[in-house]
Design a protein around this motif. Structure first.
Motif, PDB file in Angstrom:
ATOM      1  N   TYR A  93       0.561  -1.373   0.121  1.00 47.34           N
ATOM      2  CA  TYR A  93       0.374  -0.143  -0.519  1.00 47.34           C
ATOM      3  C   TYR A  93       1.051   1.100   0.104  1.00 47.34           C
ATOM      4  O   TYR A  93       1.962   1.271   0.721  1.00 47.34           O
ATOM      5  N   PHE A  94       0.737   2.712  -1.188  1.00 46.41           N
ATOM      6  CA  PHE A  94       1.266   3.125  -1.178  1.00 46.41           C
ATOM      7  C   PHE A  94       0.773   4.257  -0.719  1.00 46.41           C
ATOM      8  O   PHE A  94      -0.690   4.500  -1.262  1.00 46.41           O
ATOM      9  N   CYS A  95       1.284   6.078   0.289  1.00 44.86           N
ATOM     10  CA  CYS A  95       0.187   6.685   0.151  1.00 44.86           C
ATOM     11  C   CYS A  95       1.153   7.933  -1.455  1.00 44.86           C
ATOM     12  O   CYS A  95       2.265   7.604  -1.220  1.00 44.86           O
ATOM     13  N   ALA A  96       0.126   8.963  -1.699  1.00 43.20           N
ATOM     14  CA  ALA A  96       0.422   9.119  -2.604  1.00 43.20           C
ATOM     15  C   ALA A  96       0.057  11.178  -2.092  1.00 43.20           C
ATOM     16  O   ALA A  96      -0.559  11.277  -2.200  1.00 43.20           O
ATOM     17  N   ALA A  97       0.725  12.579  -3.213  1.00 44.34           N
ATOM     18  CA  ALA A  97       0.204  13.430  -3.156  1.00 44.34           C
ATOM     19  C   ALA A  97      -0.408  14.067  -4.643  1.00 44.34           C
ATOM     20  O   ALA A  97       1.046  13.762  -5.093  1.00 44.34           O
ATOM     21  N   SER A  98      -0.934  14.582  -4.855  1.00 45.27           N
ATOM     22  CA  SER A  98      -1.733  15.439  -6.031  1.00 45.27           C
ATOM     23  C   SER A  98      -2.316  16.486  -5.773  1.00 45.27           C
ATOM     24  O   SER A  98      -3.000  16.853  -4.464  1.00 45.27           O
ATOM     25  N   THR A  99      -1.514  17.667  -7.139  1.00 46.88           N
ATOM     26  CA  THR A  99      -2.444  18.558  -6.921  1.00 46.88           C
ATOM     27  C   THR A  99      -4.001  18.969  -7.677  1.00 46.88           C
ATOM     28  O   THR A  99      -4.322  19.724  -7.160  1.00 46.88           O
ATOM     29  N   ARG A 100      -4.145  17.448  -7.609  1.00 49.14           N
ATOM     30  CA  ARG A 100      -5.640  17.544  -8.826  1.00 49.14           C
ATOM     31  C   ARG A 100      -6.171  16.382  -7.766  1.00 49.14           C
ATOM     32  O   ARG A 100      -6.011  15.634  -6.543  1.00 49.14           O
ATOM     33  N   ASP A 101      -8.101  16.577  -7.987  1.00 49.35           N
ATOM     34  CA  ASP A 101      -8.874  16.184  -7.113  1.00 49.35           C
ATOM     35  C   ASP A 101      -8.613  14.952  -8.200  1.00 49.35           C
ATOM     36  O   ASP A 101      -9.676  14.788  -8.906  1.00 49.35           O
ATOM     37  N   THR A 102      -8.520  13.795  -8.047  1.00 53.18           N
ATOM     38  CA  THR A 102      -8.110  13.499  -9.044  1.00 53.18           C
ATOM     39  C   THR A 102      -7.359  11.063  -8.821  1.00 53.18           C
ATOM     40  O   THR A 102      -6.769  11.731  -7.225  1.00 53.18           O
ATOM     41  N   THR A 103      -8.449  10.499  -9.359  1.00 49.13           N
ATOM     42  CA  THR A 103      -8.053   8.608  -8.470  1.00 49.13           C
ATOM     43  C   THR A 103      -7.212   8.123  -9.423  1.00 49.13           C
ATOM     44  O   THR A 103      -7.008   7.353  -9.076  1.00 49.13           O
ATOM     45  N   SER A 104      -6.284   8.824 -10.284  1.00 47.36           N
ATOM     46  CA  SER A 104      -5.302   8.158 -11.547  1.00 47.36           C
ATOM     47  C   SER A 104      -4.354   8.501 -10.924  1.00 47.36           C
ATOM     48  O   SER A 104      -3.689   9.740 -10.757  1.00 47.36           O
ATOM     49  N   PRO A 105      -3.663   6.675 -11.074  1.00 44.52           N
ATOM     50  CA  PRO A 105      -1.819   6.947 -10.316  1.00 44.52           C
ATOM     51  C   PRO A 105      -1.249   7.807 -10.880  1.00 44.52           C
ATOM     52  O   PRO A 105       0.011   9.108 -10.142  1.00 44.52           O
ATOM     53  N   GLN A 106      -1.194   8.263 -12.229  1.00 46.11           N
ATOM     54  CA  GLN A 106      -0.425   9.044 -13.244  1.00 46.11           C
ATOM     55  C   GLN A 106      -0.590  10.181 -12.855  1.00 46.11           C
ATOM     56  O   GLN A 106       0.391  11.134 -13.381  1.00 46.11           O
ATOM     57  N   GLN A 107      -1.409  10.801 -11.999  1.00 49.77           N
ATOM     58  CA  GLN A 107      -1.834  11.754 -11.355  1.00 49.77           C
ATOM     59  C   GLN A 107      -1.106  12.302 -10.679  1.00 49.77           C
ATOM     60  O   GLN A 107      -1.125  14.010 -10.096  1.00 49.77           O
ATOM     61  N   TYR A 108      -0.264  11.671  -9.530  1.00 54.33           N
ATOM     62  CA  TYR A 108      -0.216  11.748  -8.187  1.00 54.33           C
ATOM     63  C   TYR A 108       1.859  11.695  -8.454  1.00 54.33           C
ATOM     64  O   TYR A 108       2.311  11.202  -8.660  1.00 54.33           O
ATOM     65  N   ARG A 109       2.375  13.142  -7.874  1.00 53.30           N
ATOM     66  CA  ARG A 109       3.619  13.462  -8.341  1.00 53.30           C
ATOM     67  C   ARG A 109       4.440  12.996  -6.681  1.00 53.30           C
ATOM     68  O   ARG A 109       5.323  12.491  -7.354  1.00 53.30           O
ATOM     69  N   TYR A 110       3.849  13.078  -5.925  1.00 53.74           N
ATOM     70  CA  TYR A 110       4.892  11.854  -4.876  1.00 53.74           C
ATOM     71  C   TYR A 110       4.013  11.201  -4.161  1.00 53.74           C
ATOM     72  O   TYR A 110       2.716  10.770  -3.462  1.00 53.74           O
ATOM     73  N   TRP A 111       5.415  10.224  -3.579  1.00 51.37           N
ATOM     74  CA  TRP A 111       4.672   8.954  -3.673  1.00 51.37           C
ATOM     75  C   TRP A 111       5.346   8.271  -2.110  1.00 51.37           C
ATOM     76  O   TRP A 111       7.075   8.781  -2.119  1.00 51.37           O
ATOM     77  N   GLY A 112       5.267   7.761  -1.473  1.00 53.88           N
ATOM     78  CA  GLY A 112       5.334   6.827  -0.311  1.00 53.88           C
ATOM     79  C   GLY A 112       6.256   5.656  -0.066  1.00 53.88           C
ATOM     80  O   GLY A 112       7.026   5.677  -1.963  1.00 53.88           O
ATOM     81  N   GLN A 113       6.607   4.825   0.277  1.00 57.49           N
ATOM     82  CA  GLN A 113       7.667   4.206  -0.190  1.00 57.49           C
ATOM     83  C   GLN A 113       7.199   2.727  -0.415  1.00 57.49           C
ATOM     84  O   GLN A 113       7.776   1.790  -0.581  1.00 57.49           O
ATOM     85  N   GLY A 114       5.473   2.724   0.686  1.00 53.80           N
ATOM     86  CA  GLY A 114       4.858   1.891   0.638  1.00 53.80           C
ATOM     87  C   GLY A 114       5.059   0.279   1.459  1.00 53.80           C
ATOM     88  O   GLY A 114       5.914   0.694   2.629  1.00 53.80           O
ATOM     89  N   THR A 115       4.144   0.466   2.195  1.00 53.89           N
ATOM     90  CA  THR A 115       4.092  -0.841   3.547  1.00 53.89           C
ATOM     91  C   THR A 115       3.236  -1.895   3.349  1.00 53.89           C
ATOM     92  O   THR A 115       2.225  -1.853   2.602  1.00 53.89           O
ATOM     93  N   GLN A 116       3.656  -2.896   3.409  1.00 54.09           N
ATOM     94  CA  GLN A 116       2.997  -4.398   3.220  1.00 54.09           C
ATOM     95  C   GLN A 116       1.867  -5.096   3.940  1.00 54.09           C
ATOM     96  O   GLN A 116       2.493  -4.815   5.295  1.00 54.09           O
ATOM     97  N   VAL A 117       0.924  -4.965   3.531  1.00 56.75           N
ATOM     98  CA  VAL A 117      -0.506  -5.236   4.045  1.00 56.75           C
ATOM     99  C   VAL A 117      -0.758  -7.072   3.427  1.00 56.75           C
ATOM    100  O   VAL A 117      -0.615  -7.490   2.700  1.00 56.75           O
ATOM    101  N   THR A 118      -0.049  -7.907   4.508  1.00 59.09           N
ATOM    102  CA  THR A 118      -0.575  -9.141   4.064  1.00 59.09           C
ATOM    103  C   THR A 118      -2.148 -10.103   4.663  1.00 59.09           C
ATOM    104  O   THR A 118      -1.890 -10.766   5.709  1.00 59.09           O
ATOM    105  N   VAL A 119      -2.401 -10.252   3.691  1.00 55.85           N
ATOM    106  CA  VAL A 119      -4.015 -10.713   4.646  1.00 55.85           C
ATOM    107  C   VAL A 119      -3.956 -12.616   4.305  1.00 55.85           C
ATOM    108  O   VAL A 119      -4.011 -13.079   2.907  1.00 55.85           O
TER     109      VAL A 119
END
Length: 121
Positions: A93-119
């Motif tokens: 799971y990744f957190c991301a930030a965008s200046t646009r109100d969008t759900t498209s990952p391509q529009q997100y400029r900033y990203w975290g490194q991710g955290t693993q979720v295993t169920v």
């Protein structure tokens, strides 16, 4: 410069809950914040987003009524509360930030490194 750091992932059983946190540094109070996930061999997919004001939230259909995204501007942190987890929620799971109100990952400029979720089933 915006930096995002996720935490809260782990190994849980089906039906359990987890809360992911994304601590942001830099000016993100007006940014749309999103959670995305990527399973092995698959593309990075939208999970949930929250607008800069916090008034608008969007969820992918598979997590509606189970996941809740929220943000605490005082702490500059975004959360993803995940309930009734299923094995198919397993992903990084990744957190991301965008200046646009969008759900498209391509529009997100900033990203975290991710955290693993295993169920597990």
């Amino acid at each position: 410069q915006v930096q995002l750091v996720e935490s809260g992932g782990g190994l849980v059983q089906a039906g359990d809950s987890l809360r992911l946190s994304c601590a942001a540094s830099g000016r993100t109070s007006s940014y749309t914040m999103g959670w995305f996930r990527q399973a092995p061999g698959k593309e990075r997919d939208f999970v949930a987003t929250i607008s800069g004001s916090g008034s608008r939230t969007y969820y992918t259909d598979s997590v509606k009524a189970r996941f809740t995204i929220s943000r605490d501007k005082g702490k500059n942190t975004v959360y993803l509360q995940m309930n009734s987890l299923k094995p198919e929620d397993t992903a990084v799971y990744f957190c991301a930030a965008s200046t646009r109100d969008t759900t498209s990952p391509q529009q997100y400029r900033y990203w975290g490194q991710g955290t693993q979720v295993t169920v597990s089933s």
